[in-house]
Motif scaffolding. Sequence first.
Motif, PDB file in Angstrom:
ATOM      1  N   ASN A  21       0.900  -1.133   0.004  1.00 42.47           N
ATOM      2  CA  ASN A  21      -0.015  -0.142   0.092  1.00 42.47           C
ATOM      3  C   ASN A  21       0.819   1.320  -0.119  1.00 42.47           C
ATOM      4  O   ASN A  21       1.457   1.609   0.898  1.00 42.47           O
ATOM      5  CB  ASN A  21      -0.808  -0.111   1.260  1.00 42.47           C
ATOM      6  N   GLY A  22       0.717   1.993  -1.147  1.00 39.47           N
ATOM      7  CA  GLY A  22       1.642   2.962  -1.336  1.00 39.47           C
ATOM      8  C   GLY A  22       1.243   4.393  -0.582  1.00 39.47           C
ATOM      9  O   GLY A  22       1.955   5.320  -0.422  1.00 39.47           O
ATOM     10  N   GLN A  23      -0.072   4.456  -0.033  1.00 44.85           N
ATOM     11  CA  GLN A  23      -0.485   5.504   0.620  1.00 44.85           C
ATOM     12  C   GLN A  23      -0.232   6.814  -0.207  1.00 44.85           C
ATOM     13  O   GLN A  23       0.140   8.006   0.407  1.00 44.85           O
ATOM     14  CB  GLN A  23       0.201   5.608   1.985  1.00 44.85           C
ATOM     15  N   ALA A  24      -0.446   6.572  -1.463  1.00 42.26           N
ATOM     16  CA  ALA A  24      -0.412   7.938  -2.290  1.00 42.26           C
ATOM     17  C   ALA A  24       0.889   8.579  -2.334  1.00 42.26           C
ATOM     18  O   ALA A  24       0.546   9.485  -3.082  1.00 42.26           O
ATOM     19  CB  ALA A  24      -1.610   8.954  -1.825  1.00 42.26           C
ATOM     20  N   ASP A  25       1.687   7.983  -2.347  1.00 43.44           N
ATOM     21  CA  ASP A  25       3.371   8.596  -2.505  1.00 43.44           C
ATOM     22  C   ASP A  25       3.853   7.972  -3.744  1.00 43.44           C
ATOM     23  O   ASP A  25       4.320   6.789  -3.475  1.00 43.44           O
ATOM     24  CB  ASP A  25       3.945   8.288  -1.126  1.00 43.44           C
ATOM     25  N   SER A  26       4.009   8.535  -4.647  1.00 42.45           N
ATOM     26  CA  SER A  26       4.580   7.791  -5.991  1.00 42.45           C
ATOM     27  C   SER A  26       6.162   7.301  -5.806  1.00 42.45           C
ATOM     28  O   SER A  26       6.358   6.377  -6.236  1.00 42.45           O
ATOM     29  CB  SER A  26       4.637   9.000  -7.035  1.00 42.45           C
ATOM     30  N   THR A  27       6.801   8.107  -4.971  1.00 45.27           N
ATOM     31  CA  THR A  27       8.102   7.477  -4.621  1.00 45.27           C
ATOM     32  C   THR A  27       8.072   6.101  -4.110  1.00 45.27           C
ATOM     33  O   THR A  27       8.870   5.329  -4.429  1.00 45.27           O
ATOM     34  CB  THR A  27       8.905   8.358  -3.846  1.00 45.27           C
ATOM     35  N   THR A  28       7.253   6.177  -3.002  1.00 39.66           N
ATOM     36  CA  THR A  28       7.097   4.820  -2.298  1.00 39.66           C
ATOM     37  C   THR A  28       6.520   3.615  -3.144  1.00 39.66           C
ATOM     38  O   THR A  28       6.990   2.567  -3.227  1.00 39.66           O
ATOM     39  CB  THR A  28       6.109   5.011  -1.160  1.00 39.66           C
ATOM     40  N   ILE A  29       5.527   4.068  -3.941  1.00 42.97           N
ATOM     41  CA  ILE A  29       5.049   3.045  -4.855  1.00 42.97           C
ATOM     42  C   ILE A  29       5.964   2.697  -5.909  1.00 42.97           C
ATOM     43  O   ILE A  29       5.942   1.360  -6.133  1.00 42.97           O
ATOM     44  CB  ILE A  29       3.670   3.649  -5.612  1.00 42.97           C
ATOM     45  N   ASN A  30       6.795   3.678  -6.412  1.00 40.57           N
ATOM     46  CA  ASN A  30       7.884   3.124  -7.442  1.00 40.57           C
ATOM     47  C   ASN A  30       8.926   2.155  -6.548  1.00 40.57           C
ATOM     48  O   ASN A  30       9.156   1.125  -7.462  1.00 40.57           O
ATOM     49  CB  ASN A  30       8.552   4.060  -7.813  1.00 40.57           C
ATOM     50  N   GLN A  31       9.220   2.224  -5.378  1.00 43.44           N
ATOM     51  CA  GLN A  31      10.130   1.590  -4.795  1.00 43.44           C
ATOM     52  C   GLN A  31       9.544   0.127  -4.433  1.00 43.44           C
ATOM     53  O   GLN A  31      10.187  -1.104  -4.491  1.00 43.44           O
ATOM     54  CB  GLN A  31      10.708   2.047  -3.410  1.00 43.44           C
TER      55      GLN A  31
END
Length: 350
Positions: free
Chosen positions: A86-96
């Motif tokens: 769950n990336g919590q709407a953070d694109s940097t986190t989702i990419n990782q």
Amino acid sequence: MKKRFFSMFMVSLMAGAMMIGCGDKTTDGKDAKTEVASDGQTYKVGIIQYVDDASLNQIVDSLEKQLDVLAEEKGVTFEYEDYYCNGQADSTTINQMVSELINDEVDILVPIATPTAMICQAATEDNQIPVVFAAVSDPEGAGLVASNDAPGSNVTGTSDALNTEAVLDLMIEQDRDLSKVGLLYDKSQDASAAPIAAAKEYLDAKGIDYVEKTGTTNDEVMLAADALIAADVEAVFTPTDNTIMTAELGIYEKFIEAGIPHYCGADSFALNGAYLGYGVNYATLGTETANMVAEILVDGKDPATLPVKVLDNGTATVNTDTAEALGLDYEKLRDLCDGFVEIQTAEEFE
């Protein structure tokens, strides 16, 4: 429904570095699924949820339940517990997280919502890992597929495309004297672009004024709601916008106190206090997404030739608590909808 949480964080005291991980979660007291089916193959399914909200949580819950059903039917195992993020709407986190799932050699990526789908598409251009997205409102407009009928790549999935005109028809039927509408959305959400443009065209044709207010965070959405109230709008429209969805529990009482009904593009908005949600059944959308995953992994279908599944619009969900607080008679709306559901305010679907 189980509440979704952010993936694990581990802080190194020596380096001060943060490591972001996926999976390793348990659900309803069950351990993560790691055993191979006795008579079939095991497939790793990476699920990447954009953010916590009632709609997306419902999709993931239905997706996982249907994967379990299909695993039993087909004699295979779908491992997803260790590959959920769950990336919590953070694109940097989702990419990782997507990079981590690829390193884990998942067999398929299942991004929930447009932003995660676009990240997965970019991450699989070279490796061509199949991607089956869920809840992408405009797959063609987002550049995810060449067309809904013939995706032509490693990416396909399910769409919650909104019939904006139908929502606004309900708004006008509710108030024939409507003269000013508020448009509340996140301008950075690709899913909102087309329906907001359609709403403007519709309202212009009807000679109805509109006021636009946007927000990209909960605080900004709260301020935007206050601004619409100050502008004396008589109703508010929001499409299938995840940013506004996550803020709905914080703004619905503002609109009720101001006597303003909020019309939205999903039933989860109504669950969280909006007057009316209109659109697809997200539980069904999750089930259909799981079916597509199985078609690709087990049946060997090519995502490049598997059409995007666009679910039917036509179900209105009315929050009866909010309707009563606003003094609105919603019975006259029933005949304009293929389906009609009454609901009360809650945080999550049961």
